[in-house]
Scaffold this motif. Structure first.
Motif, PDB file in Angstrom:
ATOM      1  N   ASP B  95     -14.807  -0.178 -19.509  1.00 17.89           N
ATOM      2  CA  ASP B  95     -14.788  -0.856 -18.209  1.00 17.89           C
ATOM      3  C   ASP B  95     -16.121  -0.735 -17.477  1.00 17.89           C
ATOM      4  OD1 ASP B  95     -12.215  -1.676 -18.576  1.00 17.89           O
ATOM      5  OD2 ASP B  95     -11.348   0.113 -17.630  1.00 17.89           O
ATOM      6  N   ALA B  96     -16.911   0.235 -17.910  1.00 14.59           N
ATOM      7  CA  ALA B  96     -18.199   0.457 -17.225  1.00 14.59           C
ATOM      8  C   ALA B  96     -19.301  -0.467 -17.755  1.00 14.59           C
ATOM      9  CB  ALA B  96     -18.636   1.908 -17.397  1.00 14.59           C
ATOM     10  N   ILE B  97     -18.987  -1.205 -18.836  1.00 13.26           N
ATOM     11  CA  ILE B  97     -20.014  -2.084 -19.413  1.00 13.26           C
ATOM     12  C   ILE B  97     -19.912  -3.442 -18.746  1.00 13.26           C
ATOM     13  CG2 ILE B  97     -20.922  -3.107 -21.525  1.00 13.26           C
ATOM     14  CD1 ILE B  97     -19.454  -0.916 -23.080  1.00 13.26           C
ATOM     15  N   LYS B  98     -20.692  -3.662 -17.752  1.00  9.99           N
ATOM     16  CA  LYS B  98     -20.693  -4.959 -17.092  1.00  9.99           C
ATOM     17  C   LYS B  98     -22.074  -5.246 -16.521  1.00  9.99           C
ATOM     18  CE  LYS B  98     -17.338  -3.148 -14.265  1.00  9.99           C
ATOM     19  NZ  LYS B  98     -16.349  -3.067 -13.219  1.00  9.99           N
ATOM     20  N   GLY B  99     -22.387  -6.522 -16.433  1.00  7.69           N
ATOM     21  CA  GLY B  99     -23.676  -6.913 -15.855  1.00  7.69           C
ATOM     22  C   GLY B  99     -23.649  -6.711 -14.356  1.00  7.69           C
ATOM     23  N   ARG B 100     -24.815  -6.543 -13.792  1.00 10.71           N
ATOM     24  CA  ARG B 100     -24.863  -6.370 -12.340  1.00 10.71           C
ATOM     25  C   ARG B 100     -24.951  -7.729 -11.644  1.00 10.71           C
ATOM     26  NH1 ARG B 100     -29.835  -7.545 -10.663  1.00 10.71           N
ATOM     27  NH2 ARG B 100     -31.639  -7.058 -11.951  1.00 10.71           N
ATOM     28  N   LYS B 101     -24.760  -7.708 -10.318  1.00 10.33           N
ATOM     29  CA  LYS B 101     -24.870  -8.954  -9.553  1.00 10.33           C
ATOM     30  C   LYS B 101     -26.324  -9.418  -9.548  1.00 10.33           C
ATOM     31  CE  LYS B 101     -20.937  -8.262  -6.534  1.00 10.33           C
ATOM     32  NZ  LYS B 101     -20.470  -7.927  -5.180  1.00 10.33           N
ATOM     33  N   LEU B 102     -26.510 -10.688  -9.874  1.00 12.90           N
ATOM     34  CA  LEU B 102     -27.875 -11.185  -9.997  1.00 12.90           C
ATOM     35  C   LEU B 102     -28.536 -11.420  -8.646  1.00 12.90           C
ATOM     36  CD1 LEU B 102     -27.486 -13.685 -12.958  1.00 12.90           C
ATOM     37  CD2 LEU B 102     -28.157 -11.292 -13.004  1.00 12.90           C
ATOM     38  N   GLU B 103     -27.718 -11.533  -7.592  1.00 16.20           N
ATOM     39  CA  GLU B 103     -28.299 -11.750  -6.256  1.00 16.20           C
ATOM     40  C   GLU B 103     -29.169 -10.562  -5.853  1.00 16.20           C
ATOM     41  OE1 GLU B 103     -24.767 -11.739  -6.651  1.00 16.20           O
ATOM     42  OE2 GLU B 103     -24.948 -13.831  -7.253  1.00 16.20           O
ATOM     43  N   ASP B 104     -28.818  -9.399  -6.378  1.00 21.85           N
ATOM     44  CA  ASP B 104     -29.577  -8.193  -6.084  1.00 21.85           C
ATOM     45  C   ASP B 104     -30.763  -8.143  -7.057  1.00 21.85           C
ATOM     46  OD1 ASP B 104     -30.448  -5.646  -5.520  1.00 21.85           O
ATOM     47  OD2 ASP B 104     -28.884  -4.661  -6.678  1.00 21.85           O
ATOM     48  N   VAL B 105     -31.879  -8.760  -6.642  1.00 19.98           N
ATOM     49  CA  VAL B 105     -33.030  -8.836  -7.549  1.00 19.98           C
ATOM     50  C   VAL B 105     -33.745  -7.493  -7.593  1.00 19.98           C
ATOM     51  CG1 VAL B 105     -35.234  -9.962  -8.025  1.00 19.98           C
ATOM     52  CG2 VAL B 105     -33.328 -11.285  -7.106  1.00 19.98           C
ATOM     53  N   ARG B 106     -33.691  -6.883  -8.749  1.00 25.24           N
ATOM     54  CA  ARG B 106     -34.389  -5.607  -8.947  1.00 25.24           C
ATOM     55  C   ARG B 106     -34.634  -5.436 -10.446  1.00 25.24           C
ATOM     56  NH1 ARG B 106     -30.286  -2.207 -10.793  1.00 25.24           N
ATOM     57  NH2 ARG B 106     -28.205  -2.756 -10.074  1.00 25.24           N
TER      58      ARG B 106
END
Lengths: 115, 158
Positions: B95-106
């Motif tokens: 469950d921990a394998i997920k992409g992050r939100k792309l709006e948060d550019v970093r």
């Protein structure tokens, strides 16, 4: 075993603008070399830094991360960071990551010098 | 046939210098299976990102640990490519394998997003005993040309 980065990085200065031209694949093994070249360039506080990607056939997320980091530094310095000459394959990676709007991207170095 | 013995298996060390070799292998096989140049590049990108995640997060950047990369052709529809990446790295919560939100550019954290965006099927599993298994499937679009089967085109003795 000695490891080669596989990434040569050309550097040119024109009227206060630094132009970096990496040559090779920008992946996890080579992005530290690009990061270091950009850091050195930004340490010189150019008004504009251009990264000419004409010689880059491939870039992964470590390359994207390097450029995002560089953009944040450029904004902090109130300087411009412009990417140019991207191949369709490299541009596609920016689009997949939704980063194509985050950067200023031009078609040529000449456009990047003024864009 | 997409199960059974892989058509290609490569055992590689978790050293980033070998990523380009893995990309070239995957891209060449994808091209032979009928994918266009852009798709080949993106499949290679997905594999590269998956291998980087194993090296970076699974093996904490150790450069001497094993990774197995296996390839099968997919025969349904227009065909495609099934890729399995296995390791002996630490097992993680699925469950921990997920992409992050792309709006948060970093910087960083884009690998899983890229893999899911590029591939048609993405499945993470824990291997029995140790390590993780990632199965990736990419199908040739129905609009592509004639199906390419992995057979020797001019006879295999010449």
């Amino acid at each position: 075993m000695a490891e080669r980065t596989g990434l040569a990085i050309g550097r040119e200065e024109r009227d206060g603008v630094i132009i970096l031209t990496p040559e090779g694949d920008v992946d996890m093994s080579c992005s530290p070399a690009l990061r270091e070249a950009i850091r050195r360039a930004q340490d010189a506080r150019p008004k504009r830094l251009v990264v000419d990607l004409s010689q880059v056939d491939y870039m992964d997320s470590s390359g994207l991360a390097t450029l995002v980091e560089a953009m944040k530094v450029a904004r902090g310095q109130k300087a411009a960071l412009v990417l140019c000459n991207m191949s369709a394959k490299v541009r596609a990676i920016f689009e997949i990551a939704r980063l194509h709007h985050y950067f200023t991207i031009t078609g040529t170095v000449e456009d990047a010098l003024v864009g | 046939m997409t199960d059974g013995r892989p058509h290609i298996t490569v055992e590689m060390l978790s050293n980033p210098v070998y990523l380009s070799g893995a990309r070239q292998l995957v891209s060449s096989v994808a091209q032979r299976l009928g994918f266009d140049e852009m798709a080949c590049s993106q499949i290679a990108l997905a594999v590269d990102e998956a291998l980087c995640n194993v090296i970076r997060h699974g093996y904490d950047r150790a450069v001497d640990r094993p990774i197995w990369l296996s390839l099968w052709p997919v025969e349904e529809g227009k065909g495609g490519l099934r890729i399995v990446i296995e390791d002996e790295a630490k097992q993680v919560d699925l469950d921990a394998i997920k992409g992050r939100k792309l709006e948060d550019v970093r910087p960083g954290g884009l690998g899983v997003h890229i893999i899911r965006e590029v591939m048609d099927e993405v499945k993470y599993e824990r291997r029995e005993g140790a390590g993780m298994r990632l199965t990736l499937v990419k199908r040739v679009p129905m609009t592509a040309g004639p199906k390419v089967t992995p057979k020797c085109e001019r006879g295999c003795d010449g």
